[in-house]
Design a protein around this motif. Structure first.
Motif, PDB file in Angstrom:
ATOM      1  N   ASP A 176       0.820  -1.205   0.000  1.00 23.16           N
ATOM      2  CA  ASP A 176       0.000   0.000   0.000  1.00 23.16           C
ATOM      3  C   ASP A 176       0.861   1.265   0.000  1.00 23.16           C
ATOM      4  OD1 ASP A 176       0.597  -1.092   2.601  1.00 23.16           O
ATOM      5  OD2 ASP A 176      -0.591   0.520   3.479  1.00 23.16           O
ATOM      6  N   GLN A 177       2.057   1.188   0.561  1.00 21.05           N
ATOM      7  CA  GLN A 177       2.971   2.327   0.519  1.00 21.05           C
ATOM      8  C   GLN A 177       3.513   2.557  -0.897  1.00 21.05           C
ATOM      9  OE1 GLN A 177       5.831   1.090   3.478  1.00 21.05           O
ATOM     10  NE2 GLN A 177       4.809   2.223   5.115  1.00 21.05           N
ATOM     11  N   LYS A 205      -4.191  13.096  -4.795  1.00 23.24           N
ATOM     12  CA  LYS A 205      -3.715  12.380  -3.618  1.00 23.24           C
ATOM     13  C   LYS A 205      -4.743  11.314  -3.259  1.00 23.24           C
ATOM     14  CE  LYS A 205      -0.116  14.976  -3.305  1.00 23.24           C
ATOM     15  NZ  LYS A 205       1.224  14.436  -3.674  1.00 23.24           N
ATOM     16  N   ILE A 206      -4.287  10.149  -2.934  1.00 27.95           N
ATOM     17  CA  ILE A 206      -5.202   9.046  -2.667  1.00 27.95           C
ATOM     18  C   ILE A 206      -5.125   8.604  -1.214  1.00 27.95           C
ATOM     19  CG2 ILE A 206      -5.061   8.195  -5.040  1.00 27.95           C
ATOM     20  CD1 ILE A 206      -3.196   5.992  -3.989  1.00 27.95           C
ATOM     21  N   ASP A 207      -6.213   8.049  -0.739  1.00 25.82           N
ATOM     22  CA  ASP A 207      -6.281   7.476   0.607  1.00 25.82           C
ATOM     23  C   ASP A 207      -6.079   5.975   0.457  1.00 25.82           C
ATOM     24  OD1 ASP A 207      -6.945   6.465   3.094  1.00 25.82           O
ATOM     25  OD2 ASP A 207      -8.632   7.824   3.393  1.00 25.82           O
ATOM     26  N   THR A 208      -4.867   5.507   0.695  1.00 27.11           N
ATOM     27  CA  THR A 208      -4.564   4.088   0.483  1.00 27.11           C
ATOM     28  C   THR A 208      -5.377   3.185   1.404  1.00 27.11           C
ATOM     29  OG1 THR A 208      -2.660   4.274   1.989  1.00 27.11           O
ATOM     30  CG2 THR A 208      -2.241   4.567  -0.354  1.00 27.11           C
ATOM     31  N   ASP A 209      -5.634   3.645   2.623  1.00 27.77           N
ATOM     32  CA  ASP A 209      -6.441   2.839   3.541  1.00 27.77           C
ATOM     33  C   ASP A 209      -7.848   2.632   2.987  1.00 27.77           C
ATOM     34  OD1 ASP A 209      -4.364   2.633   5.342  1.00 27.77           O
ATOM     35  OD2 ASP A 209      -4.997   4.344   6.545  1.00 27.77           O
ATOM     36  N   ALA A 210      -8.399   3.695   2.400  1.00 29.00           N
ATOM     37  CA  ALA A 210      -9.744   3.597   1.825  1.00 29.00           C
ATOM     38  C   ALA A 210      -9.758   2.658   0.631  1.00 29.00           C
ATOM     39  CB  ALA A 210     -10.230   4.992   1.410  1.00 29.00           C
TER      40      ALA A 210
END
Length: 287
Positions: A7-8, A94-99
């Motif tokens: 995810d990183q 920008k993205i929310d990787t957790d989402a």
């Protein structure tokens, strides 16, 4: 520096594709991400599972970063292995990787529940089934390549090059030939021709810069280009040496690329397309 998680690597993957103009091959994406993150050799050279695959751990995690981004709709890919940003992704976004991770997992669990309504879905990574299928055929093919006798592997390389558009392909395989296993001619649009010599190396580990320099020394005065094919991987130094300015260019095909290309050419690989049908119940209710 620690090994980045999959995810990183999502945002660096999107940034890499922006840098590449919106699309790129798996190798181009990996090289761009590694350079952007300044990942050292001790990180990029770590194998994922040397007994079953030629992938490095970074390549493996980048693959799952792409998979999640594709499931989320930010990436798409063609049969030729070219990945591209979709219209859903906006430059600089920008993205929310957790989402993203949560959304893909929720979709996975929902689909499994529909297929097996009475089953208990375990808290596992949503790509477990796909990973098993994808890794399964690749590991099987990779192991088969490693088990081939040297002369058989050279013959496979000969067939592989012919199917890829080479003509007058010959396997030399002579000892003392400076590591050159064969030669051929590649024609571009039936206008330009390049004489190419190649080396085939069945190997589990990483090929270093020294092997590339030795191969280049052997090809001087004998070809326009060189091609190094291995079932293993290439170190960062080897990749840089292959494209060093002022020297004869050498193209590299590692084990991961080789199995993918064998699949595309259908050499020893059968691909069955499965039709998936979904009933739109809402459509019937609206009649």
């Amino acid at each position: 520096m620690k090994m980045p998680t999959f995810d990183q690597l999502m945002m660096p993957t999107l940034n890499a594709l922006e840098t590449l103009g919106g699309s790129g091959s798996i190798e181009e994406i990996a090289n761009t991400v590694i350079q952007a993150l300044c990942l050292p050799e001790d990180i990029t050279s770590q194998p994922h599972n040397p007994e079953k695959s030629s992938q490095t751990e970074v390549e493996y995690r980048l693959a799952w970063a792409r998979t999640y981004l594709k499931k989320y709709g930010l990436l798409g890919n063609s049969e030729r292995g070219v990945w591209a940003l979709t219209e859903k992704y906006q430059p600089g976004q920008k993205i929310d990787t957790d989402a993203i991770v949560q959304s893909v997992r929720d979709e996975y669990f929902s689909r499994i529940k529909k297929q097996q309504p009475n089953s208990v879905v375990e808290e596992a990574m949503p790509h477990a089934i796909a990973e098993e299928i994808e890794a399964g055929w690749k590991e099987t093919l990779h192991q088969k390549l490693l088990q081939m006798k040297p002369d058989a592997f050279e013959r496979l390389a000969k067939r592989f090059l012919r199917e890829s558009g080479f003509v007058q392909v010959e396997v030399t395989g002579c000892s003392g030939d400076g590591g050159i296993d064969g030669k051929g001619i590649i024609k571009l649009q039936n206008v330009l021709s390049y004489h190419v010599v190649f080396q085939c190396k069945r190997y589990k580990g990483s090929i270093g810069a020294g092997a590339i320099r030795d191969f280049r020394g052997a090809m001087i005065g004998r070809a326009d280009k060189g091609l190094f094919i291995t079932t293993g991987t290439f170190t960062k130094d080897a990749i840089q040496e292959a494209t060093r300015d002022g020297t004869s260019p050498i193209d590299l095909i590692n084990g991961e690329s080789l199995v993918d290309m064998l699949k595309q050419l259908r050499l020893g690989v059968h691909v069955r397309m499965v039709e998936e049908v979904e009933v739109n119940t809402a459509w019937f209710e609206g009649i």
